[in-house]
Design a protein around this motif. Structure first.
Motif, mmCIF file in Angstrom:
data_model
loop_
_atom_site.group_PDB
_atom_site.id
_atom_site.type_symbol
_atom_site.label_atom_id
_atom_site.label_comp_id
_atom_site.label_asym_id
_atom_site.label_seq_id
_atom_site.Cartn_x
_atom_site.Cartn_y
_atom_site.Cartn_z
ATOM 1 N N THR A 13 10.055 -1.516 5.343
ATOM 2 C CA THR A 13 11.311 -1.461 4.581
ATOM 3 C C THR A 13 11.053 -1.123 3.123
ATOM 4 N N ILE A 14 10.037 -1.751 2.541
ATOM 5 C CA ILE A 14 9.712 -1.484 1.136
ATOM 6 C C ILE A 14 9.149 -0.074 0.986
ATOM 7 N N GLY A 15 8.350 0.373 1.977
ATOM 8 C CA GLY A 15 7.835 1.743 1.933
ATOM 9 C C GLY A 15 8.947 2.772 1.981
ATOM 10 N N LEU A 16 9.952 2.529 2.828
ATOM 11 C CA LEU A 16 11.107 3.428 2.901
ATOM 12 C C LEU A 16 11.909 3.383 1.614
ATOM 13 N N MET A 17 12.002 2.184 1.023
ATOM 14 C CA MET A 17 12.702 2.070 -0.249
ATOM 15 C C MET A 17 12.003 2.900 -1.327
ATOM 16 N N LEU A 18 10.672 2.788 -1.379
ATOM 17 C CA LEU A 18 9.920 3.536 -2.389
ATOM 18 C C LEU A 18 10.056 5.036 -2.161
ATOM 19 N N LEU A 58 0.928 8.165 -6.746
ATOM 20 C CA LEU A 58 0.217 7.118 -6.013
ATOM 21 C C LEU A 58 -0.816 6.441 -6.911
ATOM 22 N N LEU A 59 -1.558 7.230 -7.679
ATOM 23 C CA LEU A 59 -2.536 6.656 -8.605
ATOM 24 C C LEU A 59 -1.845 5.823 -9.685
ATOM 25 N N GLY A 60 -0.674 6.287 -10.125
ATOM 26 C CA GLY A 60 0.080 5.518 -11.115
ATOM 27 C C GLY A 60 0.471 4.161 -10.565
ATOM 28 N N PHE A 61 0.949 4.133 -9.329
ATOM 29 C CA PHE A 61 1.317 2.861 -8.706
ATOM 30 C C PHE A 61 0.082 1.993 -8.501
ATOM 31 N N LEU A 62 -1.028 2.594 -8.056
ATOM 32 C CA LEU A 62 -2.259 1.832 -7.844
ATOM 33 C C LEU A 62 -2.766 1.233 -9.146
ATOM 34 N N SER A 63 -2.685 2.005 -10.234
ATOM 35 C CA SER A 63 -3.147 1.480 -11.527
ATOM 36 C C SER A 63 -2.347 0.256 -11.936
ATOM 37 N N LEU A 214 6.840 -4.261 -6.708
ATOM 38 C CA LEU A 214 6.053 -5.492 -6.776
ATOM 39 C C LEU A 214 6.960 -6.727 -6.776
ATOM 40 N N GLN A 215 8.111 -6.618 -7.435
ATOM 41 C CA GLN A 215 9.081 -7.710 -7.391
ATOM 42 C C GLN A 215 9.607 -7.890 -5.968
ATOM 43 N N ALA A 216 9.868 -6.774 -5.281
ATOM 44 C CA ALA A 216 10.363 -6.839 -3.908
ATOM 45 C C ALA A 216 9.311 -7.426 -2.974
ATOM 46 N N VAL A 217 8.049 -7.078 -3.198
ATOM 47 C CA VAL A 217 6.957 -7.613 -2.382
ATOM 48 C C VAL A 217 6.875 -9.134 -2.533
ATOM 49 N N ARG A 218 6.977 -9.612 -3.751
ATOM 50 C CA ARG A 218 6.945 -11.058 -3.984
ATOM 51 C C ARG A 218 8.147 -11.738 -3.332
ATOM 52 N N ALA A 219 9.293 -11.060 -3.385
ATOM 53 C CA ALA A 219 10.502 -11.632 -2.774
ATOM 54 C C ALA A 219 10.366 -11.736 -1.255
ATOM 55 N N LYS A 220 9.508 -10.907 -0.654
ATOM 56 C CA LYS A 220 9.296 -10.939 0.795
ATOM 57 C C LYS A 220 8.282 -12.003 1.215
ATOM 58 N N GLY A 221 7.712 -12.727 0.237
ATOM 59 C CA GLY A 221 6.836 -13.843 0.577
ATOM 60 C C GLY A 221 5.380 -13.681 0.194
ATOM 61 N N VAL A 228 -0.037 -9.431 -2.767
ATOM 62 C CA VAL A 228 0.921 -8.541 -3.433
ATOM 63 C C VAL A 228 0.364 -7.132 -3.525
ATOM 64 N N THR A 229 -0.905 -7.017 -3.942
ATOM 65 C CA THR A 229 -1.530 -5.705 -4.092
ATOM 66 C C THR A 229 -1.656 -4.999 -2.746
ATOM 67 N N SER A 230 -2.112 -5.725 -1.722
ATOM 68 C CA SER A 230 -2.308 -5.140 -0.400
ATOM 69 C C SER A 230 -0.987 -4.627 0.177
ATOM 70 N N MET A 231 0.055 -5.445 0.120
ATOM 71 C CA MET A 231 1.340 -5.037 0.672
ATOM 72 C C MET A 231 1.937 -3.886 -0.136
ATOM 73 N N GLY A 232 1.765 -3.937 -1.460
ATOM 74 C CA GLY A 232 2.278 -2.859 -2.309
ATOM 75 C C GLY A 232 1.598 -1.534 -2.032
ATOM 76 N N ILE A 233 0.273 -1.559 -1.826
ATOM 77 C CA ILE A 233 -0.471 -0.333 -1.535
ATOM 78 C C ILE A 233 -0.064 0.236 -0.175
ATOM 79 N N LYS A 234 0.086 -0.636 0.829
ATOM 80 C CA LYS A 234 0.509 -0.170 2.158
ATOM 81 C C LYS A 234 1.887 0.479 2.101
ATOM 82 N N ALA A 235 2.801 -0.147 1.358
ATOM 83 C CA ALA A 235 4.151 0.415 1.223
ATOM 84 C C ALA A 235 4.111 1.760 0.516
ATOM 85 N N SER A 236 3.273 1.869 -0.523
ATOM 86 C CA SER A 236 3.183 3.131 -1.261
ATOM 87 C C SER A 236 2.586 4.231 -0.398
#
Length: 444
Positions: A13-18, A58-63, A214-221, A228-236
């Protein structure tokens, strides 16, 4: 307390949002027009476009994710607090009410509404449409906490489905064969497309969208930095794979369209004529809905990100008030017209985009130089000294022609818009030397 464990469905869901946030109407327009001009060089051109249109975002988000920072201001603070504040304000204004957000309203009108407007009524129609468009943006963006559900669960699937219908038909039944490349795409397909990727604004937007994600990832638990980093990278990665597929498909569609629709003036016309070719009288309607939904998701995302940033700087004003001001200002700017907006934005992007790329590289290599302030400051400053004059050249200003001629004669890759690379590297080396000297002096 949120005890929910993030699932793959949450990540998707977060990946589709991004993806929906990144993929505005401009992202539909530029690859299709690139394909028309690149012709048989389409895949070389696509490679250049993907670097700045997908790789750098992608690199910007990873940084941002790997640094543990919350926004671009904290990243840019490596060069000094004042620089970080000024630089981040400029970036958010560029992707916010000055360029990117008004462009969503402009492009929505030009492609989705203008074909149905009687001649002579364009200005009134634009005014009415932008009022409606940014009013809807305001109501959707008022509650940032619901942006994942609004965009990830509803708008993104609609948007993706409509886009896949158009490009799916074009891939299954190509309109024709590749034509010979024209203009700069004959000899400089890769580098020309590399610069065209700037126009998506996605590398700059990656910092803004990164904060929202990242705020959405935290809101998902997700609780720990690792989660947070792992889920954010997978979504990106989900969003970037979708972007790569669709960019390549749109470029292919443009490259195979020339024999049927001829060469046109911009990517909007490519999409309009291709849609009409495949879908007849319903073509403009399908395309119009696709464009408006695409623009709306990007407009909402950018409005939320920009309002959140300025609320962080000056929290006495509520986010909803910032959202209202951004929506009103964007509607005003949108009524200036798409042509004027694009003419002004490209020179500005030529100035700030190299600095953004330089910042991303500095953050990702932080472990090598320890976040040295002289390295940050001199790399960014030397980059600015070149990119500023690239902006002047793009704007057609001749008062700095002497400096531009000097750069063209002595800076490698200046003719392809990468003259800033060597100065940035030299700034980093000089900053490293200064850091070492300061370190030895402190030890002594």
């Amino acid at each position: 307390m949120n005890t929910h464990k993030p699932s793959f469905k949450d990540t998707l869901t977060i990946g589709l949002m991004l993806f929906a946030l990144y993929f505005g109407a401009g992202n539909l327009i530029f690859p299709s027009f690139l394909g028309q001009n690149a012709g048989s060089n389409v895949w070389i051109a696509v490679a250049g476009f993907l670097i700045t249109g997908v790789g750098l975002p992608l690199l910007g988000f990873l940084s941002l994710a790997l640094s543990g920072k919350d926004d671009v201001q904290q990243l840019a603070d490596g060069a000094g607090k004042l620089f970080g504040l000024i630089f981040s304000i400029i970036l958010y204004l560029a992707i916010g009410p000055f360029f990117a957000i008004p462009r969503t309203g402009n492009v929505s009108f030009e492609i989705g509404v203008h074909p149905f407007v009687p001649a002579g009524s364009e200005k009134i129609a634009l005014f009415v449409f932008t009022i409606l468009f940014f009013t809807l943006t305001y109501f959707l963006a008022r509650n940032p906490g619901k942006i994942v559900d609004v965009i990830g669960k509803y708008l993104a699937p609609i948007k993706l489905t409509l886009i896949l219908i158009i490009i799916g038909v074009a891939i299954a039944w190509p309109m024709g064969a590749y034509q010979a490349p024209i203009g700069d795409y004959d000899t400089k397909s890769f580098f020309n497309s590399f610069q065209q990727g700037y126009l998506t604004l996605d590398t700059i937007a990656s910092f803004a969208f990164g904060m929202v994600v990242l705020q959405a990832v935290r809101a998902k638990g997700a609780k720990t930095k690792k989660e947070v980093t792992s889920m954010g990278i997978k979504a990106s990665l989900i969003s970037m794979v979708l972007l790569m597929f669709i960019y390549g498909s749109l470029a292919y569609m443009g490259a195979t369209s020339v024999s049927q629709i001829g060469y046109v003036e911009n990517g909007a016309q490519v999409l309009a004529k291709v849609s009409a070719f495949y879908f007849g009288t319903y073509g403009n309607l399908v395309l119009g809905i696709t464009i408006i939904v695409s623009c709306l998701t990007t407009s909402v995302g950018l409005t939320v990100a920009t309002a959140s940033f300025f609320n962080k700087i000056y929290p006495k004003i509520a986010i909803k008030r910032y959202v209202l001001v951004i929506a009103i200002f964007s509607a005003i700017i949108a009524n200036l017209g798409l042509t004027q907006l694009l003419a002004v934005s490209m020179p500005v992007l030529m100035v700030i985009y190299p600095m953004v790329i330089c910042l991303v590289i500095l953050v990702l290599t932080n472990g090598l130089h320890g976040g040295s302030k002289p390295i940050y400051q001199l790399s960014m400053f030397f980059t600015f000294c070149v990119s500023l004059f690239d902006g002047f050249k793009t704007a057609g200003w001749d008062f700095a022609s002497g400096i531009q001629a000097f750069y063209a004669a002595y800076l490698p890759w200046d003719n392809v818009g990468l003259g800033w690379v060597i100065p940035a590297l030299c700034g980093g080396i000089l900053g490293y030397i200064i850091t070492r000297i300061k370190g030895k002096t402190t030890e002594t």
